[in-house]
Design an enzyme around this catalytic site. Structure first.
Site, mmCIF file in Angstrom:
data_model
loop_
_atom_site.group_PDB
_atom_site.id
_atom_site.type_symbol
_atom_site.label_atom_id
_atom_site.label_comp_id
_atom_site.label_asym_id
_atom_site.label_seq_id
_atom_site.Cartn_x
_atom_site.Cartn_y
_atom_site.Cartn_z
ATOM 1 C CG HIS A 1 75.205 9.107 32.659
ATOM 2 N ND1 HIS A 1 74.355 8.658 31.678
ATOM 3 C CD2 HIS A 1 76.289 8.295 32.606
ATOM 4 C CE1 HIS A 1 74.901 7.629 31.045
ATOM 5 N NE2 HIS A 1 76.073 7.383 31.595
ATOM 6 C CE LYS B 1 70.593 13.963 33.853
ATOM 7 N NZ LYS B 1 71.234 12.649 33.739
ATOM 8 C CE1 TYR C 1 67.987 11.130 30.940
ATOM 9 C CE2 TYR C 1 66.968 10.145 29.018
ATOM 10 C CZ TYR C 1 67.747 10.029 30.143
ATOM 11 O OH TYR C 1 68.308 8.838 30.471
ATOM 12 C CG ASP D 1 77.109 4.192 30.898
ATOM 13 O OD1 ASP D 1 77.652 5.294 31.133
ATOM 14 O OD2 ASP D 1 75.973 4.096 30.412
#
Length: 180
Positions: free
Chosen positions: A62, A72, A132, A168
């Site tokens: 992603h 991130k 995250y 996904d």
């Protein structure tokens, strides 16, 4: 904290000092001043948690594109994962290459994923949790995904993924050009 740049420019493995005693430990996950001194964005605007019940759970690959591209910081706070950063910056020397790291609660390492790179992981243990930190809020219009088993990336996953979302599994291959 030690910041080790990986083979993908802008991707860092961050090693923390984790002093332990009979109570457990207390350790910094991020330090704005240390991030700045290493040239990394530390303006995190969103913090998310991922819980994965079973070993072999795969999430990814992603990313978000401009104007909502994000950095991130990923840290495993329970269990263990194989974490991946795939370079999708067309002007990069490492375009379509990946780098990876084993993140675990035990080693306390974190992975910093730069803008223009996709991120994914597979859990290596049951009951795995990640935290995250993102520098941009989630923007559904900027969301992109790439197939975890795309031959263009040749990712060598250490375990065969067993639990993957329909979304996904449905991302197109990079050569299809539809997910960019």
């Amino acid at each position: 904290m030690v910041f080790e740049e990986q083979s993908i420019k802008g991707c860092y493995l961050i090693k923390r000092d984790i002093p332990r005693d009979n109570r457990g430990y207390f350790s910094r996950l991020a330090d704005i001043d240390e991030f700045r001194s290493n040239g990394l964005n530390s303006r995190f605007v969103q913090i998310s948690v991922s819980r994965n019940y079973k070993k072999g759970t795969l999430r990814g690959l992603h990313m978000q594109i401009n104007p909502s591209a994000e950095e991130k910081l990923v840290c495993c706070i329970d269990g263990e994962i194989f974490d991946v950063c795939v370079d999708l910056r067309r002007d990069s020397d490492t375009y379509l290459k990946y780098c990876s790291a084993i993140l675990s609660e035990e080693n306390g390492e974190a992975f910093y994923i730069p803008k223009g790179c996709a991120h994914g992981f597979v859990s290596l243990k049951d009951e795995t949790r990640l935290i995250y930190f993102m520098t941009t809020a989630h923007d559904p219009k900027a969301e992109r995904g790439y197939r975890w088993n795309d031959p263009a990336f040749s990712i060598q996953w250490p375990v065969n993924p067993k639990i993957i979302s329909d979304k996904d599994n449905a991302w197109s291959l990079i050569t299809d050009g539809r997910s960019q």
